[in-house]
Write an enzyme that holds these catalytic residues in place. Sequence first.
Site, PDB file in Angstrom:
ATOM      1  N   PHE A 140       0.987  -1.201   0.321  1.00  4.38           N
ATOM      2  CA  PHE A 140       0.099  -0.140   0.090  1.00  4.38           C
ATOM      3  C   PHE A 140       0.867   1.219   0.085  1.00  4.38           C
ATOM      4  O   PHE A 140       1.885   1.374   0.652  1.00  4.38           O
ATOM      5  CB  PHE A 140      -0.960  -0.048   1.121  1.00  4.38           C
ATOM      6  CG  PHE A 140      -2.032   0.925   1.314  1.00  4.38           C
ATOM      7  CD1 PHE A 140      -3.176   0.546   0.543  1.00  4.38           C
ATOM      8  CD2 PHE A 140      -1.756   2.116   1.869  1.00  4.38           C
ATOM      9  CE1 PHE A 140      -4.189   1.685   0.513  1.00  4.38           C
ATOM     10  CE2 PHE A 140      -2.912   3.111   1.733  1.00  4.38           C
ATOM     11  CZ  PHE A 140      -4.116   2.867   1.180  1.00  4.38           C
ATOM     12  N   ASP A 181       2.182  -5.082   8.669  1.00  3.30           N
ATOM     13  CA  ASP A 181       0.745  -4.337   8.425  1.00  3.30           C
ATOM     14  C   ASP A 181      -0.409  -5.103   8.484  1.00  3.30           C
ATOM     15  O   ASP A 181      -0.366  -5.956   7.417  1.00  3.30           O
ATOM     16  CB  ASP A 181       0.887  -3.359   7.170  1.00  3.30           C
ATOM     17  CG  ASP A 181      -0.205  -2.455   7.329  1.00  3.30           C
ATOM     18  OD1 ASP A 181      -1.215  -2.713   7.672  1.00  3.30           O
ATOM     19  OD2 ASP A 181       0.040  -1.221   6.655  1.00  3.30           O
ATOM     20  N   TYR A 234     -10.776   1.107  10.708  1.00 11.43           N
ATOM     21  CA  TYR A 234     -11.843   1.393  10.207  1.00 11.43           C
ATOM     22  C   TYR A 234     -12.320   0.511   8.876  1.00 11.43           C
ATOM     23  O   TYR A 234     -13.234   0.733   8.155  1.00 11.43           O
ATOM     24  CB  TYR A 234     -11.883   2.738   9.551  1.00 11.43           C
ATOM     25  CG  TYR A 234     -10.799   3.025   8.687  1.00 11.43           C
ATOM     26  CD1 TYR A 234     -10.493   2.772   7.488  1.00 11.43           C
ATOM     27  CD2 TYR A 234      -9.597   3.865   9.114  1.00 11.43           C
ATOM     28  CE1 TYR A 234      -9.562   3.023   6.379  1.00 11.43           C
ATOM     29  CE2 TYR A 234      -8.829   4.295   8.368  1.00 11.43           C
ATOM     30  CZ  TYR A 234      -8.584   3.896   7.125  1.00 11.43           C
ATOM     31  OH  TYR A 234      -7.680   3.980   6.287  1.00 11.43           O
ATOM     32  N   LYS A 235     -11.501  -0.554   8.663  1.00  4.21           N
ATOM     33  CA  LYS A 235     -11.889  -1.447   7.515  1.00  4.21           C
ATOM     34  C   LYS A 235     -12.684  -2.614   8.408  1.00  4.21           C
ATOM     35  O   LYS A 235     -13.937  -2.299   8.614  1.00  4.21           O
ATOM     36  CB  LYS A 235     -10.383  -2.221   7.070  1.00  4.21           C
ATOM     37  CG  LYS A 235      -9.939  -0.828   6.183  1.00  4.21           C
ATOM     38  CD  LYS A 235      -8.445  -1.205   5.577  1.00  4.21           C
ATOM     39  CE  LYS A 235      -8.009  -0.148   4.917  1.00  4.21           C
ATOM     40  NZ  LYS A 235      -6.305  -0.029   4.582  1.00  4.21           N
ATOM     41  N   ARG A 295     -12.743  -4.671  -7.167  1.00  2.00           N
ATOM     42  CA  ARG A 295     -12.249  -5.281  -6.050  1.00  2.00           C
ATOM     43  C   ARG A 295     -13.594  -5.493  -5.054  1.00  2.00           C
ATOM     44  O   ARG A 295     -14.315  -4.469  -4.866  1.00  2.00           O
ATOM     45  CB  ARG A 295     -11.208  -4.344  -5.188  1.00  2.00           C
ATOM     46  CG  ARG A 295     -10.673  -4.765  -4.073  1.00  2.00           C
ATOM     47  CD  ARG A 295      -9.426  -3.978  -3.549  1.00  2.00           C
ATOM     48  NE  ARG A 295     -10.170  -2.797  -2.971  1.00  2.00           N
ATOM     49  CZ  ARG A 295      -9.614  -2.093  -1.760  1.00  2.00           C
ATOM     50  NH1 ARG A 295      -8.445  -2.524  -1.267  1.00  2.00           N
ATOM     51  NH2 ARG A 295     -10.138  -0.965  -1.439  1.00  2.00           N
TER      52      ARG A 295
HETATM   53  C1  LIG Z   1      -5.743   1.242   4.473  1.00  2.00           C
HETATM   54  C2  LIG Z   1      -4.327   0.806   4.566  1.00  2.00           C
HETATM   55  C3  LIG Z   1      -3.545   1.944   5.336  1.00  2.00           C
HETATM   56  C4  LIG Z   1      -4.200   3.195   5.756  1.00  2.00           C
HETATM   57  O1  LIG Z   1      -3.523   4.001   6.443  1.00  2.00           O
HETATM   58  P1  LIG Z   1      -4.368   5.304   7.119  1.00  2.00           P
HETATM   59  O2  LIG Z   1      -3.186   5.847   7.843  1.00  2.00           O
HETATM   60  O3  LIG Z   1      -5.454   4.805   8.013  1.00  2.00           O
HETATM   61  O4  LIG Z   1      -4.748   6.288   5.959  1.00  2.00           O
HETATM   62  C5  LIG Z   1      -2.267   1.678   5.472  1.00  2.00           C
HETATM   63  N1  LIG Z   1      -1.708   0.622   4.998  1.00  2.00           N
HETATM   64  C6  LIG Z   1      -2.533  -0.553   4.302  1.00  2.00           C
HETATM   65  C7  LIG Z   1      -1.662  -1.549   3.891  1.00  2.00           C
HETATM   66  C8  LIG Z   1      -3.871  -0.405   4.250  1.00  2.00           C
HETATM   67  O5  LIG Z   1      -4.519  -1.208   3.565  1.00  2.00           O
END
Ligand SMILES: *Cc1c(COP(=O)(O)O)cnc(C)c1O
Length: 431
Positions: free
Chosen positions: A131, A200, A225-226, A390
Amino acid sequence: MTPMTMTFDDCRRLDAEDPLATLRGQFILPEGVIYLDGNSLGVLPGAAPARIAEVVTQEWGEGLIRSWNSARWIDLPQRLGDKLARLIGAAPGEVVCTDGTSVNLYKVLFAALSQMIPTGRRVVISERSNFPTDLYIAESLCRERGFTLKLIDESELPAVLDEQVAVLMLTHVNYRTGAMHDMKTLTAAAHAAGVLTVWDLAHSAGAVPVALNDSGADFAIGCGYKYLNGGPGAPAFVWVHARHASRFEQPLSGWFGHAAPFEFSPHYRPAPGVARYLCGTQPIIALSALECGIDTVLAAEPFDGKGGSMAALRAKSLALTDAFIALVEQRCPGRFTLITPREHARRGSQVCLALADGGAGAYAIVQALIARGVIGDFRAGDTRMPDILRFGFTPLYLGFEDVWNAVEHLVQVLEHEEWKQPEFTQKLAVT
Ligand SMILES: *Cc1c(COP(=O)(O)O)cnc(C)c1O
């Protein structure tokens, strides 16, 4: 096993036999929506509006500053961390809920780099397909601290872990492909090569079983939040293995991570353990919403039986994604390429498709589906990866009839070429 040809009646039967079906009642979902984007923003827990109102009107409005003690605001990050620990194979006292995913990654990666400075190793390894925020954070931190960020493809693991490598930073389930790493095997390979691991769990916590202590990982972070349904921008979480707990360095040395914040000492003294990963005053309203979200996932625990943590949710998640894959292949033959691994051990809780003809319709198809109430999302491709559609599958509130209906809508969108309507090709700010 999914039967060769799946019917609507099969889906209804699977729903009737589903022990987790009642868990949907925990959520407020709009009528007519099939929500396949819980991997991006989880849905609203039914308990959240009343709980947030209570925190605002009673704890804040009436309790005022006293609520730091009387409502136990002061240890909310730790209490939520203890609940969340049950979902990620961690022990009480090892997790705090705080800050955002990107910020927490900065903190744990900094701590890992600090530990490796004396070894002279100066390379951080991550995947090119990770990401972007993870890569951006790592890029600037490496630059600041004299390390080099080396981006690799998955096939280069574990061979790339040589004596120059300090840290292996991976996302457990890839946000775009839904492919899942074997955390235990890769962690063991990293340790054998003298490398620390940072994981992560943004697409893992609340989605797939995670066994942090069993895998021996070093540091982990993840998103609230996911799949944890904590609300937009919910606080994220941090975990650190007990062997590092009293010696890692938190770069954002704020007073909430101090051993005794209310001594107001002029010098920083880190709190023991993971509590030092707190920085400043905590967002109590947001944490309270996150608690409602974590509770919705914990509500599946009684169904786990001997399989242990997340077993029941995982079984249903795989059955849902199996059914979706089978139905797409059965009803839209030749139209899509499956990007997500078919193998269960390698699959997260989402299914990603690319257009088999390599055409540019993926975004418009997703928009046409959204117009029909089937909410998934689109992720743009690059030179290595096609555009993808997705679809996230959250077993807490999705059933097999939803899967059937989602595919039925997809069939309709394709058959009538609905996606070619001009309003579906206009790119919005958030895809
Ligand atoms: C959703 C996601 C994030 C989100 O980071 P934020 O700081 O909440 O914006 C980070 N890393 C991964 C791998 C994600 O899927």
